[in-house]
Design an enzyme around this catalytic site. Structure first.
Site, mmCIF file in Angstrom:
data_model
loop_
_atom_site.group_PDB
_atom_site.id
_atom_site.type_symbol
_atom_site.label_atom_id
_atom_site.label_comp_id
_atom_site.label_asym_id
_atom_site.label_seq_id
_atom_site.Cartn_x
_atom_site.Cartn_y
_atom_site.Cartn_z
ATOM 1 N N LYS A 22 0.840 -1.208 0.000
ATOM 2 C CA LYS A 22 0.000 0.000 0.000
ATOM 3 C C LYS A 22 0.874 1.256 0.000
ATOM 4 C CE LYS A 22 -1.695 1.584 4.048
ATOM 5 N NZ LYS A 22 -1.397 3.006 4.289
ATOM 6 N N ASN A 23 1.878 1.284 0.872
ATOM 7 C CA ASN A 23 2.678 2.505 1.029
ATOM 8 C C ASN A 23 3.605 2.780 -0.147
ATOM 9 O OD1 ASN A 23 1.408 2.953 3.412
ATOM 10 N ND2 ASN A 23 3.180 2.522 4.731
ATOM 11 N N CYS A 125 -4.315 12.915 13.692
ATOM 12 C CA CYS A 125 -4.849 11.580 13.470
ATOM 13 C C CYS A 125 -4.564 10.767 14.712
ATOM 14 C CB CYS A 125 -4.259 10.938 12.219
ATOM 15 S SG CYS A 125 -2.630 10.298 12.483
ATOM 16 N N ARG A 130 1.297 14.524 13.427
ATOM 17 C CA ARG A 130 1.760 14.283 12.059
ATOM 18 C C ARG A 130 1.652 15.508 11.146
ATOM 19 N NH1 ARG A 130 -0.237 8.370 10.176
ATOM 20 N NH2 ARG A 130 1.552 8.474 8.805
ATOM 21 N N ASP A 315 5.478 0.588 11.879
ATOM 22 C CA ASP A 315 4.246 -0.070 11.441
ATOM 23 C C ASP A 315 4.177 -1.540 11.868
ATOM 24 O OD1 ASP A 315 3.393 2.277 10.328
ATOM 25 O OD2 ASP A 315 3.737 1.699 8.244
ATOM 26 N N ARG A 407 -8.261 -0.580 5.211
ATOM 27 C CA ARG A 407 -7.395 0.416 4.573
ATOM 28 C C ARG A 407 -6.058 -0.212 4.186
ATOM 29 N NH1 ARG A 407 -5.861 4.899 8.073
ATOM 30 N NH2 ARG A 407 -4.629 5.206 6.224
HETATM 31 C C1 UD1 Z 1 4.799 6.821 6.230
HETATM 32 C C2 UD1 Z 1 3.921 5.596 6.118
HETATM 33 C C3 UD1 Z 1 3.455 5.145 7.505
HETATM 34 C C4 UD1 Z 1 4.667 4.909 8.404
HETATM 35 C C5 UD1 Z 1 5.576 6.145 8.418
HETATM 36 C C6 UD1 Z 1 6.874 5.931 9.182
HETATM 37 C C7 UD1 Z 1 2.839 5.948 3.971
HETATM 38 C C8 UD1 Z 1 1.602 6.233 3.213
HETATM 39 N N1 UD1 Z 1 2.758 5.944 5.297
HETATM 40 O O1 UD1 Z 1 4.020 7.862 6.810
HETATM 41 O O2 UD1 Z 1 2.726 3.922 7.355
HETATM 42 O O3 UD1 Z 1 4.236 4.665 9.732
HETATM 43 O O4 UD1 Z 1 5.923 6.502 7.061
HETATM 44 O O5 UD1 Z 1 7.584 4.870 8.655
HETATM 45 O O6 UD1 Z 1 3.879 5.663 3.401
HETATM 46 N N2 UD1 Z 1 6.971 14.666 10.446
HETATM 47 C C9 UD1 Z 1 7.027 16.011 10.761
HETATM 48 N N3 UD1 Z 1 6.825 16.911 9.754
HETATM 49 C C10 UD1 Z 1 6.597 16.530 8.463
HETATM 50 C C11 UD1 Z 1 6.553 15.159 8.153
HETATM 51 C C12 UD1 Z 1 6.754 14.242 9.176
HETATM 52 O O7 UD1 Z 1 7.228 16.392 11.911
HETATM 53 O O8 UD1 Z 1 6.424 17.407 7.605
HETATM 54 C C13 UD1 Z 1 7.160 13.659 11.521
HETATM 55 C C14 UD1 Z 1 5.919 12.810 11.756
HETATM 56 O O9 UD1 Z 1 4.999 13.446 12.618
HETATM 57 C C15 UD1 Z 1 6.527 11.562 12.359
HETATM 58 C C16 UD1 Z 1 7.870 11.450 11.622
HETATM 59 O O10 UD1 Z 1 8.136 12.736 11.096
HETATM 60 O O11 UD1 Z 1 6.769 11.757 13.731
HETATM 61 C C17 UD1 Z 1 7.902 10.429 10.503
HETATM 62 O O12 UD1 Z 1 6.813 10.650 9.645
HETATM 63 P P1 UD1 Z 1 6.857 10.293 8.082
HETATM 64 O O13 UD1 Z 1 8.045 9.436 7.803
HETATM 65 O O14 UD1 Z 1 6.702 11.530 7.305
HETATM 66 O O15 UD1 Z 1 5.539 9.404 7.949
HETATM 67 P P2 UD1 Z 1 4.505 9.374 6.745
HETATM 68 O O16 UD1 Z 1 5.196 9.617 5.454
HETATM 69 O O17 UD1 Z 1 3.328 10.198 7.100
#
Ligand code: UD1
Length: 428
Positions: A22-23, A125, A130, A315, A407
């Site tokens: 999915k990701n 969420c 996030r 995850d 999902r």
């Molecule tokens: C993706 C995955 C999710 C997985 C996560 C971490 C998808 C669709 N989802 O989520 O399943 O759990 O990676 O491996 O691929 N952060 C900030 N600012 C930002 C972006 C992120 O502070 O602009 C923080 C987030 O709150 C979190 C950390 O960075 O604490 C990691 O998040 P991120 O790697 O961005 O996760 P996703 O891409 O949302």
């Protein structure tokens, strides 16, 4: 709303086909916005999040057609042809982004292709706040002008994006994917430092290369992108889902059975295999999958800390906690990626687990057995941890709010029932 009922205590034995990730699929679908050509994606899982992304892309003007379905019993997944010959709309509305945070992945490609995008802020969420601040700062470093108003990100790049040097202060999977999709059509060279090394990021980069992008350092923490004028279509197969793989590996371990996970690869989950090995689980890599078994002796408690890839994936944290709940001795789980990712703990405790949370860590003291109970799923990975608990527990477990599961896990009940689990879906 559906619920899933499980009568626990049956060892699972048999074969489970692993679906496309999915990701990986979500950013790959968003990449179709980057070209007038047709991006044909195969091995796509049949999941609610994939339908949500297809819906959003359809709103933006992408023509989508299903060009094949999984042959029955196989794990070839679906084939979708996505063609964005014209972008007719540049707004990703609140209603769609709210349902699925990954909608924010249209920001980079829209900016790169047409110089403007309006994307709703995803908001909070269940597993923490996030934010998307790092996505936005990185896009600004490529020359985008960004304003936040009325809950929306308004981004403009009227003269096109320019290559730049972006160093992420923390590893972000979505942030790396967004900036990578923006950089492939920017003018000049972009260097992305402290890039996420998750296999799904590499899958996106490999697909972009197949579309004509110039990217070096794929799979490392430094990506070098030389912008090109245009990208073309491509045929690309989505990589296997490492989190689904790990979740079913835990199912084999927790029930004391043996499962052949077909169509997946050990290199995607080395950190999970290493830890499961220490807990007493056996893995054998075969030509087109992995055999997982725990047939000799009890599980032993192990400590883990979640980290960006190649570290232990956040995850998989909830699923591991369920396993530790029935292992011998004490285990410690430390969550470093998300701040509120222990929502499954109170539910597991209702099934008899002994877990204490202290800030970002949880101490799990193994109990002999869990007992079935009605429980409530709170997020995607928490819901699968409750399914795993139900498979191991004595008696009946009823998991409510299973839309979270839909999902991210394709045909979960069918795959588990095929290996001997007493599991069924029922209307609440
Ligand atoms: C993706 C995955 C999710 C997985 C996560 C971490 C998808 C669709 N989802 O989520 O399943 O759990 O990676 O491996 O691929 N952060 C900030 N600012 C930002 C972006 C992120 O502070 O602009 C923080 C987030 O709150 C979190 C950390 O960075 O604490 C990691 O998040 P991120 O790697 O961005 O996760 P996703 O891409 O949302």
């Amino acid at each position: 709303m559906d619920q899933i009922r499980i009568i626990g205590g049956k060892p699972l034995n048999g074969e489970i086909p692993i679906s496309g990730a999915k990701n990986a699929a979500l950013p790959l679908m968003a990449a179709s916005l980057l070209t007038e050509g047709t991006l044909s994606l195969s091995n796509l899982p049949h999941l609610a999040d994939i339908s949500s992304m297809a819906h959003l892309l359809g709103e933006l003007g992408v023509e989508i057609s299903m060009n094949g379905a999984a042959p029955s019993g196989g794990n070839m997944g679906r084939v979708l042809d996505l063609t964005a010959s014209r972008i007719s709309e540049t707004t990703a509305p609140y209603d769609l982004v709210r349902k699925m945070r990954a909608s924010v992945l249209v920001l980079g490609p829209l900016l790169a292709r047409v110089g403007e995008a309006r994307v709703s802020l995803p908001g909070g969420c269940a597993i923490g706040t996030r934010p998307v601040d790092l996505h936005l700062k990185a896009l600004e470093q490529l020359g985008a002008e960004i304003e936040l108003a009325e809950g929306y990100v308004n981004a403009q790049a009227p003269k096109g994006l320019k290559g730049g040097h972006v160093v992420f202060p923390m590893v972000t999977v979505g942030g790396t994917e967004n900036i990578l999709m923006a950089a492939v059509l920017a003018d000049g060279e972009t260097v992305i430092g402290n890039a996420a090394r998750e296999p799904e990021v590499a899958d996106l980069a490999n697909c972009l290369v197949a579309m004509g992008a110039k990217i070096e350092g794929i799979g490392t923490d430094t990506l070098k992108v030389e912008g090109v004028d245009a990208l073309g279509g491509a045929d690309y197969a989505v990589l296997p889902d490492r989190i689904e793989t790990g979740s079913y590996a835990v199912a084999a371990a927790i029930t004391g059975g043996e499962l052949y996970l077909k169509g997946t690869r050990a290199e995607l989950i080395e950190s999970v295999i290493e830890l499961l090995g220490r807990a007493g689980v056996t893995f054998v890599e075969e030509t087109d999958g992995i055999r997982v078994s725990r047939t000799n002796g009890p599980l032993k408690g192990v400590d883990l800390m979640t980290e960006p890839f190649p570290g232990f994936p956040t995850d998989m944290q909830a699923q591991f906690m369920t396993l530790m709940a029935v292992s011998e001795g004490a285990s410690m789980v430390t969550e470093t990626i998300f701040e509120n990712r222990f929502m499954h703990v109170p539910e597991l405790c209702r099934m008899g687990a002994d877990i204490n949370v202290h800030g970002a860590s949880a101490i799990i003291r193994g109990v002999g057995a869990l007992s079935g109970a009605p429980v409530m799923a709170t997020d995607l990975r928490a819901s699968v941890s409750l399914i795993l608990a139900g498979l191991a527990a004595q008696g009946e477990t009823v998991v409510n709010r299973v839309y979270h599961l839909d999902r991210g896990y394709e045909r979960l009940e069918e795959k588990l029932a095929g290996c001997g689990a007493a599991i069924e879906r029922a209307a609440e």
